[in-house]
Design an enzyme around this catalytic site. Structure first.
Site, PDB file in Angstrom:
ATOM      1  N   ASP A  20       0.873  -1.182   0.000  1.00 33.02           N
ATOM      2  CA  ASP A  20       0.000   0.000   0.000  1.00 33.02           C
ATOM      3  C   ASP A  20       0.902   1.221   0.000  1.00 33.02           C
ATOM      4  O   ASP A  20       2.107   1.134   0.249  1.00 33.02           O
ATOM      5  CB  ASP A  20      -0.895  -0.012   1.251  1.00 33.02           C
ATOM      6  CG  ASP A  20      -1.768   1.233   1.330  1.00 33.02           C
ATOM      7  OD1 ASP A  20      -2.386   1.589   0.306  1.00 33.02           O
ATOM      8  OD2 ASP A  20      -1.824   1.866   2.390  1.00 33.02           O
ATOM      9  N   SER A  21       0.291   2.381  -0.214  1.00 34.35           N
ATOM     10  CA  SER A  21       1.038   3.628  -0.139  1.00 34.35           C
ATOM     11  C   SER A  21       1.522   3.901   1.285  1.00 34.35           C
ATOM     12  O   SER A  21       2.403   4.727   1.477  1.00 34.35           O
ATOM     13  CB  SER A  21       0.144   4.772  -0.596  1.00 34.35           C
ATOM     14  OG  SER A  21      -1.060   4.761   0.155  1.00 34.35           O
ATOM     15  N   CYS A  83      -3.707  -1.101  -2.090  1.00 35.22           N
ATOM     16  CA  CYS A  83      -4.036   0.316  -2.241  1.00 35.22           C
ATOM     17  C   CYS A  83      -5.042   0.478  -3.389  1.00 35.22           C
ATOM     18  O   CYS A  83      -4.798  -0.003  -4.503  1.00 35.22           O
ATOM     19  CB  CYS A  83      -2.747   1.064  -2.571  1.00 35.22           C
ATOM     20  SG  CYS A  83      -2.977   2.811  -2.883  1.00 35.22           S
ATOM     21  N   GLU A 162      -5.941   8.542   9.979  1.00 33.01           N
ATOM     22  CA  GLU A 162      -4.565   8.461  10.512  1.00 33.01           C
ATOM     23  C   GLU A 162      -4.424   9.202  11.829  1.00 33.01           C
ATOM     24  O   GLU A 162      -3.578   8.878  12.648  1.00 33.01           O
ATOM     25  CB  GLU A 162      -3.569   8.978   9.468  1.00 33.01           C
ATOM     26  CG  GLU A 162      -3.553   8.062   8.267  1.00 33.01           C
ATOM     27  CD  GLU A 162      -2.262   8.076   7.473  1.00 33.01           C
ATOM     28  OE1 GLU A 162      -1.333   8.795   7.831  1.00 33.01           O
ATOM     29  OE2 GLU A 162      -2.214   7.333   6.479  1.00 33.01           O
ATOM     30  N   CYS A 194     -11.350   2.913  -0.502  1.00 33.12           N
ATOM     31  CA  CYS A 194     -10.057   3.413  -0.037  1.00 33.12           C
ATOM     32  C   CYS A 194      -9.703   2.630   1.222  1.00 33.12           C
ATOM     33  O   CYS A 194     -10.583   2.318   2.038  1.00 33.12           O
ATOM     34  CB  CYS A 194     -10.142   4.909   0.283  1.00 33.12           C
ATOM     35  SG  CYS A 194      -8.652   5.561   1.057  1.00 33.12           S
ATOM     36  N   HIS A 196      -8.432   3.400   3.943  1.00 32.94           N
ATOM     37  CA  HIS A 196      -8.658   4.014   5.254  1.00 32.94           C
ATOM     38  C   HIS A 196     -10.133   4.044   5.658  1.00 32.94           C
ATOM     39  O   HIS A 196     -10.444   4.210   6.830  1.00 32.94           O
ATOM     40  CB  HIS A 196      -8.145   5.455   5.255  1.00 32.94           C
ATOM     41  CG  HIS A 196      -6.655   5.577   5.225  1.00 32.94           C
ATOM     42  ND1 HIS A 196      -5.879   5.042   4.225  1.00 32.94           N
ATOM     43  CD2 HIS A 196      -5.791   6.188   6.084  1.00 32.94           C
ATOM     44  CE1 HIS A 196      -4.611   5.321   4.452  1.00 32.94           C
ATOM     45  NE2 HIS A 196      -4.530   6.012   5.576  1.00 32.94           N
TER      46      HIS A 196
HETATM   47  N1  DGL Z   1      -4.073   3.689   0.219  1.00 32.26           N
HETATM   48  C1  DGL Z   1      -4.725   4.736  -0.515  1.00 32.26           C
HETATM   49  C2  DGL Z   1      -5.932   4.147  -1.265  1.00 32.26           C
HETATM   50  O1  DGL Z   1      -6.499   3.157  -0.883  1.00 32.26           O
HETATM   51  C3  DGL Z   1      -5.161   5.864   0.410  1.00 32.26           C
HETATM   52  C4  DGL Z   1      -4.002   6.713   0.893  1.00 32.26           C
HETATM   53  C5  DGL Z   1      -3.263   7.425  -0.231  1.00 32.26           C
HETATM   54  O2  DGL Z   1      -3.802   8.376  -0.827  1.00 32.26           O
HETATM   55  O3  DGL Z   1      -2.155   7.003  -0.517  1.00 32.26           O
HETATM   56  O4  DGL Z   1      -6.310   4.676  -2.265  1.00 32.26           O
END
Ligand code: DGL
Length: 286
Positions: A20-21, A83, A162, A194, A196
């Protein structure tokens, strides 16, 4: 804790790679671990370059290739692109470049939404990149062409999650502001597109009301991982020792562990620093 890099990429004993990012993909990893507790896992959070959600397709694809190369160098048998933004922008490129199964979060979430909607009106929320890519809308329309999709980017949900502000006045106010158009669209199903957003489920549900089913792409992805591993003969059998869990980040391991516990729960005690620029380019841009 068992070793993670055993058996080679094509073997059931090899680990599953998840990336993931940053921290958010831990919600996907958590579901994979619940569904497949015997599997070793190697997670990489690209914390030095998060967020991906506001970046261009070309940049997200380049980052995804670099991260995938890192995980490939750890002998993973499958890559899970946890992600949503990277799944939306880079899944096909990674699938072409790697010789292992690659699973993203968009198709599983889209499939579940298409199966659940009764009035054929589905909402999708995600980062700016995910919404701009139209990846969920295209996937849902491919699965069930009669479904009408309504999409909305909700960028503030990521920092709220977060910061641990997942419930209470602030979360509800932000959710009400973002979701009012989707409420007016009379959707009966909403995809949390997403990593989060599952953490904000209560605030989102309180705004949307009981008539709207929330789709958590993380759960749907874990089922997809299990079925792909089973179908390709890569599912790991029962074991006596504990499964191996390695966590890598590209910056600030301490912050990742401190905040990541809220996303993953117990079992995230330490993270290692990954250096991506010394890797052979397994996934070099074609
Ligand atoms: N992990 C990213 C997503 O699911 C969210 C956080 C980001 O913007 O990197 O799109």
């Amino acid at each position: 804790m068992g070793e993670t890099e055993t058996g080679g990429a094509g073997s059931p004993e090899a680990p599953i790679g998840v990336f993931d990012s940053g921290i958010g993909g831990l919600t996907v990893l958590r579901e994979i671990v619940l569904a497949l507790p015997e599997e070793d896992t190697v997670y990489l959070g690209d914390t030095a370059r998060v967020p991906y959600g506001s970046k261009s397709r070309a940049t997200v694809e380049r980052y995804a290739r670099e991260v995938a190369s890192f995980l490939a160098s750890h002998g993973v048998k499958m890559l899970v692109v946890a992600c949503n933004t990277a799944s939306a922008y880079a899944l096909d490129a990674l699938d072409d470049a790697l010789g292992i199964p690659v699973v993203g979060v968009v198709e599983p979430g889209a499939g579940r939404a298409a199966a659940l909607t009764v009035n054929s009106r589905v909402g999708i929320i995600g980062t700016e990149g995910t919404i701009r890519s139209n990846a969920y809308t295209r996937a849902i329309e491919r699965i069930a062409p009669g479904i009408e999709c309504f999409a909305k980017a909700c960028p503030l949900f990521v920092p709220l999650a977060e910061e641990g502000l997942t419930q209470g006045d602030i979360a509800t106010l932000v959710a009400a502001r973002y979701l009012s158009e989707l409420k007016d669209s009379e959707i009966d199903t909403l995809v949390l597109g997403c990593t989060h957003y599952p953490l904000l489920k209560k605030a989102i549900a309180s705004v949307m009301g009981p008539g709207v089913g929330l789709i958590d792409s993380a759960e749907a992805t874990a089922s997809e991982v299990k079925s792909v591993l089973t179908g390709s003969g890569l599912l790991r059998g029962p074991r006596d020792d504990a499964a191996g869990r390695r966590f890598f980040v590209t910056d600030s391991p301490e912050r990742f562990v401190a905040i990541g516990k809220g996303f993953f729960g117990d079992g995230l005690d330490t993270a290692e620093l990954a250096v991506l620029d010394r890797l052979p380019a397994v996934c070099a841009q074609g």
